[in-house]
Design a protein around this motif. Structure first.
Motif, short mmCIF file in Angstrom:
data_model
loop_
_atom_site.label_atom_id
_atom_site.label_comp_id
_atom_site.label_asym_id
_atom_site.label_seq_id
_atom_site.Cartn_x
_atom_site.Cartn_y
_atom_site.Cartn_z
N ARG A 3 -3.95 -46.10 -55.58
CA ARG A 3 -4.53 -44.81 -55.97
C ARG A 3 -3.69 -43.71 -55.34
NH1 ARG A 3 -10.18 -43.31 -52.90
NH2 ARG A 3 -9.22 -42.48 -51.01
N THR A 4 -3.64 -42.58 -56.01
CA THR A 4 -2.74 -41.51 -55.58
C THR A 4 -3.37 -40.60 -54.54
OG1 THR A 4 -3.47 -40.17 -57.44
CG2 THR A 4 -1.47 -41.52 -57.74
N ARG A 5 -4.70 -40.42 -54.55
CA ARG A 5 -5.31 -39.51 -53.58
C ARG A 5 -5.25 -40.14 -52.20
NH1 ARG A 5 -9.69 -38.20 -50.70
NH2 ARG A 5 -10.93 -40.04 -51.27
N PRO A 6 -4.65 -39.44 -51.25
CA PRO A 6 -4.53 -40.03 -49.92
C PRO A 6 -5.87 -40.05 -49.19
CG PRO A 6 -3.71 -37.79 -49.90
CD PRO A 6 -4.02 -38.12 -51.34
N LEU A 7 -6.00 -40.99 -48.28
CA LEU A 7 -7.13 -41.02 -47.37
C LEU A 7 -6.81 -40.10 -46.20
CD1 LEU A 7 -7.63 -44.88 -47.38
CD2 LEU A 7 -9.27 -43.24 -48.27
N LYS A 8 -7.73 -39.21 -45.90
CA LYS A 8 -7.50 -38.22 -44.86
C LYS A 8 -8.02 -38.73 -43.51
CE LYS A 8 -7.33 -34.17 -47.84
NZ LYS A 8 -7.78 -32.76 -48.05
N VAL A 9 -7.14 -38.64 -42.50
CA VAL A 9 -7.43 -39.16 -41.17
C VAL A 9 -7.33 -38.04 -40.15
CG1 VAL A 9 -6.75 -40.80 -39.37
CG2 VAL A 9 -6.52 -41.43 -41.80
N ALA A 10 -8.34 -37.90 -39.32
CA ALA A 10 -8.30 -36.95 -38.20
C ALA A 10 -8.13 -37.72 -36.91
CB ALA A 10 -9.58 -36.12 -38.15
N LEU A 11 -7.35 -37.17 -36.01
CA LEU A 11 -7.05 -37.81 -34.73
C LEU A 11 -7.64 -36.98 -33.60
CD1 LEU A 11 -5.51 -40.07 -33.25
CD2 LEU A 11 -3.46 -38.63 -33.38
N LEU A 12 -8.55 -37.57 -32.85
CA LEU A 12 -9.14 -36.90 -31.70
C LEU A 12 -8.44 -37.40 -30.44
CD1 LEU A 12 -12.96 -37.16 -32.57
CD2 LEU A 12 -11.28 -35.46 -33.32
N GLY A 13 -7.56 -36.59 -29.89
CA GLY A 13 -6.77 -36.98 -28.74
C GLY A 13 -5.35 -37.31 -29.15
N CYS A 14 -4.39 -36.77 -28.39
CA CYS A 14 -2.99 -37.04 -28.72
C CYS A 14 -2.20 -37.27 -27.43
CB CYS A 14 -2.40 -35.87 -29.52
SG CYS A 14 -0.88 -36.30 -30.40
N GLY A 15 -2.76 -38.12 -26.58
CA GLY A 15 -2.07 -38.50 -25.36
C GLY A 15 -1.16 -39.69 -25.60
N VAL A 16 -1.13 -40.60 -24.65
CA VAL A 16 -0.24 -41.76 -24.74
C VAL A 16 -0.55 -42.60 -25.98
CG1 VAL A 16 0.43 -43.92 -23.62
CG2 VAL A 16 0.12 -41.85 -22.26
N VAL A 17 -1.83 -42.87 -26.22
CA VAL A 17 -2.21 -43.68 -27.37
C VAL A 17 -2.19 -42.87 -28.66
CG1 VAL A 17 -4.03 -45.09 -28.40
CG2 VAL A 17 -3.58 -45.24 -25.95
N GLY A 18 -2.80 -41.68 -28.62
CA GLY A 18 -2.89 -40.87 -29.82
C GLY A 18 -1.54 -40.51 -30.40
N SER A 19 -0.58 -40.19 -29.55
CA SER A 19 0.75 -39.83 -30.04
C SER A 19 1.42 -41.03 -30.70
CB SER A 19 1.62 -39.30 -28.90
OG SER A 19 1.76 -40.27 -27.86
N GLU A 20 1.16 -42.24 -30.18
CA GLU A 20 1.72 -43.44 -30.81
C GLU A 20 1.06 -43.72 -32.15
OE1 GLU A 20 4.19 -45.84 -30.13
OE2 GLU A 20 4.88 -44.15 -28.92
N VAL A 21 -0.25 -43.47 -32.24
CA VAL A 21 -0.94 -43.63 -33.53
C VAL A 21 -0.32 -42.71 -34.57
CG1 VAL A 21 -3.12 -43.30 -34.76
CG2 VAL A 21 -3.11 -44.41 -32.51
N ALA A 22 -0.11 -41.45 -34.20
CA ALA A 22 0.49 -40.48 -35.12
C ALA A 22 1.90 -40.90 -35.51
CB ALA A 22 0.50 -39.10 -34.48
N ARG A 23 2.68 -41.39 -34.54
CA ARG A 23 4.05 -41.80 -34.83
C ARG A 23 4.08 -42.97 -35.82
NH1 ARG A 23 7.39 -45.71 -33.62
NH2 ARG A 23 5.89 -46.74 -32.23
N ILE A 24 3.25 -43.98 -35.58
CA ILE A 24 3.24 -45.14 -36.47
C ILE A 24 2.75 -44.76 -37.86
CG2 ILE A 24 2.23 -47.43 -36.85
CD1 ILE A 24 2.14 -47.73 -33.77
N MET A 25 1.74 -43.89 -37.92
CA MET A 25 1.27 -43.43 -39.23
C MET A 25 2.39 -42.78 -40.03
SD MET A 25 -2.55 -41.83 -38.65
CE MET A 25 -2.56 -41.25 -40.36
N THR A 26 3.29 -42.09 -39.33
CA THR A 26 4.39 -41.39 -39.99
C THR A 26 5.53 -42.33 -40.34
OG1 THR A 26 3.84 -39.34 -38.83
CG2 THR A 26 6.05 -39.50 -39.79
N THR A 27 5.99 -43.09 -39.36
CA THR A 27 7.17 -43.94 -39.57
C THR A 27 6.88 -45.15 -40.46
OG1 THR A 27 6.71 -45.15 -37.51
CG2 THR A 27 8.19 -43.25 -37.37
N HIS A 28 5.64 -45.62 -40.49
CA HIS A 28 5.27 -46.77 -41.31
C HIS A 28 4.39 -46.36 -42.50
CE1 HIS A 28 5.77 -49.69 -37.64
NE2 HIS A 28 6.88 -49.02 -37.94
N ALA A 29 4.52 -45.11 -42.92
CA ALA A 29 3.64 -44.58 -43.96
C ALA A 29 3.67 -45.41 -45.24
CB ALA A 29 3.99 -43.13 -44.27
#
Length: 430
Positions: A3-29
Protein backbone atom coordinates in the motif's frame (compact mmCIF):
# COMPACT_ATOMS: atom_id res chain seq x y z
CA UNK A 1 0.85 -5.61 -3.01
CA UNK A 2 2.35 -2.75 -1.04
CA UNK A 3 0.00 0.00 0.00
CA UNK A 4 1.23 3.48 -0.79
CA UNK A 5 0.06 5.39 2.31
CA UNK A 6 2.89 5.29 4.82
CA UNK A 7 2.42 4.28 8.42
CA UNK A 8 3.21 7.25 10.62
CA UNK A 9 5.54 6.66 13.58
CA UNK A 10 6.27 9.04 16.46
CA UNK A 11 9.41 8.62 18.54
CA UNK A 12 9.38 9.59 22.21
CA UNK A 13 13.01 10.02 23.21
CA UNK A 14 16.07 10.32 20.99
CA UNK A 15 18.96 9.27 23.19
CA UNK A 16 21.21 6.27 22.67
CA UNK A 17 18.35 3.93 21.73
CA UNK A 18 16.01 6.43 20.11
CA UNK A 19 18.67 7.80 17.77
CA UNK A 20 19.47 4.24 16.64
CA UNK A 21 15.78 3.55 16.01
CA UNK A 22 15.59 6.67 13.83
CA UNK A 23 18.79 5.73 11.99
CA UNK A 24 17.63 2.19 11.20
CA UNK A 25 14.20 3.45 10.10
CA UNK A 26 16.00 5.70 7.61
CA UNK A 27 18.81 3.48 6.36
CA UNK A 28 16.65 0.33 6.12
CA UNK A 29 13.51 2.11 4.90
CA UNK A 30 13.10 0.02 1.73
CA UNK A 31 13.63 -3.30 3.52
CA UNK A 32 11.24 -2.34 6.31
CA UNK A 33 8.60 -1.32 3.77
CA UNK A 34 8.96 -4.64 1.94
CA UNK A 35 8.65 -6.63 5.16
CA UNK A 36 5.68 -4.66 6.44
CA UNK A 37 3.82 -4.16 3.17
CA UNK A 38 3.83 -0.37 3.50
CA UNK A 39 6.41 2.36 4.02
CA UNK A 40 6.97 3.75 7.51
CA UNK A 41 7.41 7.45 8.02
CA UNK A 42 8.95 9.18 11.01
CA UNK A 43 6.27 11.75 11.78
CA UNK A 44 7.70 13.39 14.91
CA UNK A 45 10.40 13.12 17.56
CA UNK A 46 9.83 14.32 21.13
CA UNK A 47 12.97 15.38 22.99
CA UNK A 48 14.01 17.42 26.01
CA UNK A 49 16.82 19.33 24.30
CA UNK A 50 15.63 20.57 20.90
CA UNK A 51 18.87 22.41 20.08
CA UNK A 52 21.01 19.29 20.07
CA UNK A 53 22.17 18.25 16.60
CA UNK A 54 20.67 14.90 15.64
CA UNK A 55 22.27 13.51 12.52
CA UNK A 56 19.83 12.13 9.97
CA UNK A 57 16.72 13.60 11.62
CA UNK A 58 14.83 16.45 9.98
CA UNK A 59 14.86 19.31 12.56
CA UNK A 60 11.27 20.15 11.62
CA UNK A 61 10.17 16.83 13.16
CA UNK A 62 11.68 17.62 16.56
CA UNK A 63 9.44 18.91 19.35
CA UNK A 64 9.52 19.29 23.11
CA UNK A 65 5.75 18.85 23.37
CA UNK A 66 5.39 15.09 23.61
CA UNK A 67 1.75 15.35 24.68
CA UNK A 68 0.75 17.30 21.59
CA UNK A 69 2.64 14.81 19.44
CA UNK A 70 0.79 11.74 20.73
CA UNK A 71 -2.54 13.60 20.50
CA UNK A 72 -2.20 14.28 16.79
CA UNK A 73 -4.68 11.59 15.87
CA UNK A 74 -2.96 10.54 12.63
CA UNK A 75 -0.25 8.39 14.18
CA UNK A 76 -0.18 4.64 13.65
CA UNK A 77 2.59 3.73 16.10
CA UNK A 78 4.26 5.50 19.02
CA UNK A 79 7.71 4.27 20.05
CA UNK A 80 8.46 5.12 23.70
CA UNK A 81 12.13 5.01 24.73
CA UNK A 82 12.28 7.79 27.32
CA UNK A 83 12.08 5.42 30.32
CA UNK A 84 10.86 6.10 33.84
CA UNK A 85 7.30 6.13 35.12
CA UNK A 86 6.07 9.60 34.25
CA UNK A 87 5.49 11.15 31.79
CA UNK A 88 5.89 7.84 29.95
CA UNK A 89 2.77 6.25 31.49
CA UNK A 90 0.52 9.19 30.61
CA UNK A 91 1.99 9.50 27.11
CA UNK A 92 1.40 5.82 26.37
CA UNK A 93 -2.21 5.83 27.54
CA UNK A 94 -2.81 9.08 25.63
CA UNK A 95 -1.40 7.45 22.49
CA UNK A 96 -3.91 4.61 22.83
CA UNK A 97 -6.75 7.08 23.34
CA UNK A 98 -5.81 8.87 20.13
CA UNK A 99 -5.57 5.80 17.93
CA UNK A 100 -1.93 4.68 18.04
CA UNK A 101 -0.40 1.38 19.03
CA UNK A 102 2.69 1.49 21.22
CA UNK A 103 6.15 -0.09 21.18
CA UNK A 104 8.05 0.45 24.44
CA UNK A 105 11.40 -0.41 25.98
CA UNK A 106 10.34 0.78 29.45
CA UNK A 107 10.98 -2.09 31.85
CA UNK A 108 10.38 -0.04 35.01
CA UNK A 109 6.95 1.12 33.88
CA UNK A 110 5.88 -2.29 32.58
CA UNK A 111 6.98 -3.98 35.81
CA UNK A 112 4.99 -1.49 37.88
CA UNK A 113 1.91 -0.85 35.74
CA UNK A 114 1.92 -3.46 33.00
CA UNK A 115 -1.60 -4.66 33.79
CA UNK A 116 -3.07 -1.16 33.52
CA UNK A 117 -1.24 -0.49 30.25
CA UNK A 118 -2.44 -3.77 28.76
CA UNK A 119 -6.00 -2.92 29.84
CA UNK A 120 -5.75 0.48 28.16
CA UNK A 121 -4.43 -1.09 24.95
CA UNK A 122 -7.27 -3.64 24.93
CA UNK A 123 -9.89 -0.99 25.65
CA UNK A 124 -8.85 0.96 22.57
CA UNK A 125 -8.12 -2.05 20.37
CA UNK A 126 -4.41 -1.33 20.07
CA UNK A 127 -1.14 -3.20 20.44
CA UNK A 128 1.39 -2.91 23.27
CA UNK A 129 4.71 -4.58 22.42
CA UNK A 130 7.88 -4.42 24.52
CA UNK A 131 10.52 -6.94 23.42
CA UNK A 132 13.25 -4.35 24.08
CA UNK A 133 12.30 -4.06 27.77
CA UNK A 134 14.14 -7.27 28.66
CA UNK A 135 17.57 -8.46 27.47
CA UNK A 136 18.09 -6.00 24.61
CA UNK A 137 18.40 -7.67 21.22
CA UNK A 138 17.77 -11.19 22.55
CA UNK A 139 14.41 -12.51 21.31
CA UNK A 140 12.84 -13.54 24.58
CA UNK A 141 9.43 -12.02 25.23
CA UNK A 142 7.98 -13.11 21.91
CA UNK A 143 9.19 -16.74 22.29
CA UNK A 144 7.71 -16.87 25.80
CA UNK A 145 4.48 -15.20 24.77
CA UNK A 146 3.99 -16.92 21.40
CA UNK A 147 6.41 -19.75 20.58
CA UNK A 148 5.94 -21.41 24.00
CA UNK A 149 2.25 -20.54 24.31
CA UNK A 150 1.34 -24.23 23.98
CA UNK A 151 3.89 -25.36 26.56
CA UNK A 152 4.10 -25.09 30.34
CA UNK A 153 7.07 -23.02 31.47
CA UNK A 154 8.32 -24.06 34.90
CA UNK A 155 11.42 -21.93 35.39
CA UNK A 156 13.17 -18.91 33.94
CA UNK A 157 16.72 -18.40 35.19
CA UNK A 158 18.84 -15.67 33.72
CA UNK A 159 21.53 -13.02 33.61
CA UNK A 160 19.58 -9.97 32.49
CA UNK A 161 21.92 -7.10 33.32
CA UNK A 162 25.11 -6.61 31.33
CA UNK A 163 26.73 -4.19 33.76
CA UNK A 164 26.62 -6.57 36.70
CA UNK A 165 27.74 -9.51 34.60
CA UNK A 166 30.75 -7.54 33.39
CA UNK A 167 31.71 -6.65 36.96
CA UNK A 168 31.32 -10.18 38.32
CA UNK A 169 33.09 -11.69 35.32
CA UNK A 170 36.01 -9.30 35.85
CA UNK A 171 36.20 -10.22 39.53
CA UNK A 172 36.15 -13.90 38.61
CA UNK A 173 38.73 -13.80 35.80
CA UNK A 174 41.23 -11.31 37.27
CA UNK A 175 40.74 -11.52 41.03
CA UNK A 176 39.79 -7.84 41.13
CA UNK A 177 37.76 -6.46 44.00
CA UNK A 178 34.24 -5.11 43.51
CA UNK A 179 35.20 -1.42 43.40
CA UNK A 180 38.07 -2.01 40.99
CA UNK A 181 35.82 -3.96 38.63
CA UNK A 182 33.10 -1.29 38.89
CA UNK A 183 35.60 1.44 38.06
CA UNK A 184 36.63 -0.42 34.92
CA UNK A 185 33.00 -0.94 33.92
CA UNK A 186 32.40 2.80 34.35
CA UNK A 187 35.48 3.72 32.31
CA UNK A 188 34.35 1.44 29.47
CA UNK A 189 30.82 2.86 29.49
CA UNK A 190 29.14 -0.28 30.80
CA UNK A 191 28.16 1.32 34.12
CA UNK A 192 26.32 4.61 34.64
CA UNK A 193 27.77 7.38 36.78
CA UNK A 194 25.23 6.23 39.38
CA UNK A 195 25.19 2.42 39.03
CA UNK A 196 22.62 1.83 41.79
CA UNK A 197 19.84 0.53 39.53
CA UNK A 198 22.17 -2.11 38.14
CA UNK A 199 24.33 -3.22 41.08
CA UNK A 200 21.49 -3.20 43.62
CA UNK A 201 19.36 -5.36 41.35
CA UNK A 202 16.52 -2.92 40.59
CA UNK A 203 16.97 -3.25 36.82
CA UNK A 204 17.05 -7.04 36.97
CA UNK A 205 14.05 -7.13 39.32
CA UNK A 206 11.91 -5.16 36.86
CA UNK A 207 12.84 -7.60 34.11
CA UNK A 208 12.12 -10.56 36.40
CA UNK A 209 8.62 -9.23 37.05
CA UNK A 210 7.94 -8.97 33.31
CA UNK A 211 9.34 -12.43 32.57
CA UNK A 212 7.44 -14.10 35.41
CA UNK A 213 4.17 -12.52 34.35
CA UNK A 214 4.51 -13.77 30.77
CA UNK A 215 5.94 -17.20 31.61
CA UNK A 216 3.34 -18.08 34.23
CA UNK A 217 0.28 -16.20 32.90
CA UNK A 218 0.10 -14.35 36.19
CA UNK A 219 0.36 -10.70 37.14
CA UNK A 220 3.70 -10.14 38.84
CA UNK A 221 4.66 -6.61 39.85
CA UNK A 222 8.00 -5.19 40.81
CA UNK A 223 6.99 -5.20 44.47
CA UNK A 224 6.50 -8.99 44.25
CA UNK A 225 10.16 -9.57 43.35
CA UNK A 226 12.63 -10.29 46.15
CA UNK A 227 15.76 -8.25 45.40
CA UNK A 228 19.31 -8.25 46.75
CA UNK A 229 22.26 -6.36 45.28
CA UNK A 230 25.80 -7.54 44.62
CA UNK A 231 27.89 -4.80 46.24
CA UNK A 232 28.95 -7.09 49.11
CA UNK A 233 30.38 -9.81 46.86
CA UNK A 234 34.11 -10.18 47.52
CA UNK A 235 37.16 -11.82 46.02
CA UNK A 236 36.97 -14.29 48.92
CA UNK A 237 33.48 -15.32 47.77
CA UNK A 238 34.87 -16.10 44.33
CA UNK A 239 37.69 -18.10 45.88
CA UNK A 240 35.13 -20.17 47.81
CA UNK A 241 33.02 -20.58 44.69
CA UNK A 242 36.00 -21.90 42.74
CA UNK A 243 36.72 -24.45 45.45
CA UNK A 244 33.16 -25.72 44.91
CA UNK A 245 33.51 -25.74 41.13
CA UNK A 246 31.24 -22.71 40.84
CA UNK A 247 31.23 -19.07 39.80
CA UNK A 248 29.01 -16.17 40.92
CA UNK A 249 26.35 -14.44 38.83
CA UNK A 250 23.58 -11.95 39.60
CA UNK A 251 20.55 -14.06 38.71
CA UNK A 252 16.93 -13.31 37.99
CA UNK A 253 14.98 -16.43 38.95
CA UNK A 254 11.28 -16.98 38.23
CA UNK A 255 9.78 -20.39 38.94
CA UNK A 256 6.73 -22.32 39.89
CA UNK A 257 6.65 -23.73 43.40
CA UNK A 258 7.00 -27.49 43.75
CA UNK A 259 3.24 -28.08 43.70
CA UNK A 260 2.69 -25.57 40.87
CA UNK A 261 0.13 -23.65 42.91
CA UNK A 262 2.24 -20.50 43.29
CA UNK A 263 5.20 -18.73 41.71
CA UNK A 264 8.28 -16.92 42.95
CA UNK A 265 10.42 -14.17 41.46
CA UNK A 266 13.73 -13.11 42.91
CA UNK A 267 17.05 -11.44 42.11
CA UNK A 268 20.32 -11.92 43.97
CA UNK A 269 23.97 -12.94 43.49
CA UNK A 270 24.36 -16.70 43.66
CA UNK A 271 26.88 -19.43 43.08
CA UNK A 272 26.21 -21.63 40.06
CA UNK A 273 28.18 -24.69 38.93
CA UNK A 274 30.71 -24.16 36.15
CA UNK A 275 28.88 -26.91 34.28
CA UNK A 276 25.75 -24.76 33.99
CA UNK A 277 25.41 -22.91 30.64
CA UNK A 278 24.97 -19.56 32.41
CA UNK A 279 28.39 -19.91 34.06
CA UNK A 280 30.11 -19.33 30.72
CA UNK A 281 28.32 -16.06 29.94
CA UNK A 282 31.11 -13.49 29.90
CA UNK A 283 31.49 -9.74 29.80
CA UNK A 284 28.40 -7.58 29.33
CA UNK A 285 26.38 -10.32 27.66
CA UNK A 286 22.99 -11.58 28.84
CA UNK A 287 21.53 -15.07 28.76
CA UNK A 288 18.24 -16.57 29.92
CA UNK A 289 17.69 -20.26 30.60
CA UNK A 290 14.09 -21.49 30.22
CA UNK A 291 12.81 -24.85 31.43
CA UNK A 292 9.43 -26.15 30.26
CA UNK A 293 7.49 -29.40 30.16
CA UNK A 294 7.55 -30.16 26.45
CA UNK A 295 10.52 -28.16 25.16
CA UNK A 296 12.86 -29.09 27.97
CA UNK A 297 15.75 -26.66 28.40
CA UNK A 298 16.26 -23.65 26.15
CA UNK A 299 18.83 -20.86 26.39
CA UNK A 300 18.65 -17.40 24.81
CA UNK A 301 21.96 -15.56 24.59
CA UNK A 302 23.28 -12.27 23.21
CA UNK A 303 23.97 -8.57 23.85
CA UNK A 304 21.51 -7.38 26.45
CA UNK A 305 21.97 -3.62 26.20
CA UNK A 306 23.35 -0.85 24.00
CA UNK A 307 21.82 1.42 21.42
CA UNK A 308 21.91 -0.77 18.32
CA UNK A 309 20.96 -4.09 19.99
CA UNK A 310 18.04 -2.52 21.85
CA UNK A 311 16.93 -0.66 18.72
CA UNK A 312 16.94 -3.99 16.89
CA UNK A 313 14.33 -5.29 19.34
CA UNK A 314 12.31 -2.08 19.02
CA UNK A 315 12.28 -2.34 15.23
CA UNK A 316 11.25 -5.98 15.41
CA UNK A 317 8.22 -4.95 17.44
CA UNK A 318 7.54 -2.04 15.11
CA UNK A 319 7.39 -4.40 12.11
CA UNK A 320 5.02 -6.76 13.95
CA UNK A 321 2.73 -3.94 15.08
CA UNK A 322 2.77 -2.34 11.64
CA UNK A 323 1.71 -5.61 10.03
CA UNK A 324 -1.15 -5.91 12.53
CA UNK A 325 -2.14 -2.34 11.74
CA UNK A 326 -2.36 -3.05 8.02
CA UNK A 327 -4.37 -6.23 8.58
CA UNK A 328 -6.72 -4.56 11.04
CA UNK A 329 -5.78 -6.91 13.83
CA UNK A 330 -3.89 -6.85 17.10
CA UNK A 331 -1.33 -9.26 18.49
CA UNK A 332 -1.46 -11.14 21.80
CA UNK A 333 -2.24 -9.01 24.81
CA UNK A 334 -1.88 -9.76 28.48
CA UNK A 335 -2.36 -13.38 29.54
CA UNK A 336 -3.02 -13.48 33.28
CA UNK A 337 -5.68 -16.16 33.45
CA UNK A 338 -3.70 -18.38 35.84
CA UNK A 339 -3.69 -15.71 38.57
CA UNK A 340 -1.25 -17.69 40.69
CA UNK A 341 -0.21 -16.20 44.03
CA UNK A 342 3.38 -15.02 44.42
CA UNK A 343 5.03 -16.81 47.34
CA UNK A 344 7.15 -14.84 49.80
CA UNK A 345 10.90 -15.35 49.76
CA UNK A 346 10.78 -17.31 53.01
CA UNK A 347 8.99 -20.18 51.25
CA UNK A 348 11.57 -20.47 48.48
CA UNK A 349 13.61 -23.69 48.71
CA UNK A 350 17.29 -23.20 48.00
CA UNK A 351 20.81 -23.95 49.29
CA UNK A 352 23.19 -21.74 51.26
CA UNK A 353 26.95 -21.28 51.27
CA UNK A 354 27.84 -19.73 54.66
CA UNK A 355 31.31 -18.57 55.70
CA UNK A 356 31.85 -18.07 59.44
CA UNK A 357 34.74 -16.63 61.44
CA UNK A 358 34.91 -18.76 64.58
CA UNK A 359 37.13 -19.46 67.57
CA UNK A 360 39.63 -22.21 66.84
CA UNK A 361 38.91 -24.52 69.75
CA UNK A 362 37.27 -27.89 70.39
CA UNK A 363 33.47 -28.11 70.24
CA UNK A 364 32.87 -25.21 67.84
CA UNK A 365 31.83 -27.41 64.94
CA UNK A 366 29.46 -29.35 67.20
CA UNK A 367 27.81 -26.10 68.34
CA UNK A 368 27.39 -24.92 64.78
CA UNK A 369 25.98 -28.25 63.66
CA UNK A 370 23.48 -28.19 66.52
CA UNK A 371 22.12 -24.82 65.36
CA UNK A 372 21.56 -26.17 61.86
CA UNK A 373 19.80 -29.24 63.25
CA UNK A 374 17.55 -27.14 65.50
CA UNK A 375 16.32 -25.22 62.43
CA UNK A 376 15.78 -28.33 60.33
CA UNK A 377 18.59 -27.53 57.89
CA UNK A 378 20.77 -30.42 56.71
CA UNK A 379 24.49 -29.81 56.16
CA UNK A 380 26.01 -31.01 52.90
CA UNK A 381 29.70 -30.15 53.38
CA UNK A 382 31.90 -28.43 55.97
CA UNK A 383 35.37 -26.99 55.45
CA UNK A 384 37.45 -25.62 58.34
CA UNK A 385 40.80 -23.87 58.43
CA UNK A 386 42.37 -22.56 61.65
CA UNK A 387 45.35 -20.47 62.68
CA UNK A 388 46.43 -18.61 65.87
CA UNK A 389 43.18 -19.13 67.75
CA UNK A 390 40.94 -18.08 64.87
CA UNK A 391 39.31 -20.24 62.22
CA UNK A 392 37.24 -20.00 59.08
CA UNK A 393 34.32 -22.40 58.81
CA UNK A 394 32.51 -22.83 55.50
CA UNK A 395 29.20 -24.68 55.52
CA UNK A 396 27.21 -25.65 52.43
CA UNK A 397 23.67 -26.81 53.12
CA UNK A 398 21.22 -29.12 51.44
CA UNK A 399 18.01 -27.56 50.13
CA UNK A 400 15.76 -25.95 52.71
CA UNK A 401 13.29 -23.09 52.94
CA UNK A 402 14.88 -19.66 52.85
CA UNK A 403 13.14 -18.83 56.13
CA UNK A 404 14.78 -21.80 57.85
CA UNK A 405 18.16 -20.87 56.41
CA UNK A 406 17.75 -17.25 57.45
CA UNK A 407 16.79 -18.30 60.97
CA UNK A 408 19.84 -20.52 61.13
CA UNK A 409 22.14 -17.63 60.24
CA UNK A 410 20.58 -15.38 62.88
CA UNK A 411 21.07 -18.07 65.52
CA UNK A 412 24.68 -18.57 64.45
CA UNK A 413 25.36 -14.86 64.94
CA UNK A 414 24.38 -15.25 68.62
CA UNK A 415 26.89 -17.99 69.40
CA UNK A 416 29.81 -16.85 71.55
CA UNK A 417 32.17 -18.93 69.46
CA UNK A 418 31.13 -17.27 66.19
CA UNK A 419 33.12 -14.05 65.71
CA UNK A 420 31.15 -13.07 62.64
CA UNK A 421 29.29 -14.22 59.54
CA UNK A 422 31.74 -13.33 56.77
CA UNK A 423 29.56 -14.27 53.81
CA UNK A 424 26.16 -15.70 52.95
CA UNK A 425 25.38 -16.76 49.41
CA UNK A 426 22.76 -18.97 47.84
CA UNK A 427 23.65 -21.83 45.51
CA UNK A 428 21.50 -22.18 42.38
CA UNK A 429 21.45 -23.96 39.04
CA UNK A 430 21.92 -27.52 40.28
Amino acid sequence: MMRTRPLKVALLGCGVVGSEVARIMTTHADDLAARIGAPVELAGVAVRRPDKVREGIDPSLVTTDATALVKRGDLDIVVEVIGGIEPARTLITTAFEHGASVVSANKALLAQDGAALHAAAEEHGKDLYYEAAVAGAIPLIRPLRESLAGDKVNRVLGIVNGTTNFILDKMDSTGAGYQEALDEATALGYAEADPTADVEGFDAAAKAAILAGIAFHTRVRLDDVHREGMTEVTAADFASAKEMGCTIKLLAICERAGDGASVTARVYPAMIPLSHPLASVRGAYNAVFVESDASGQLMFYGPGAGGAPTASAVLGDLVAVARNRINGTTGPGESAYAALPVSPMGEVVTRYHISLDVADKPGVLAQVATVFAEHGVSIDTVRQQGKDGEASLVVVTHRASDAALGGTVEALRKLDTVRGVASIMRVEGE
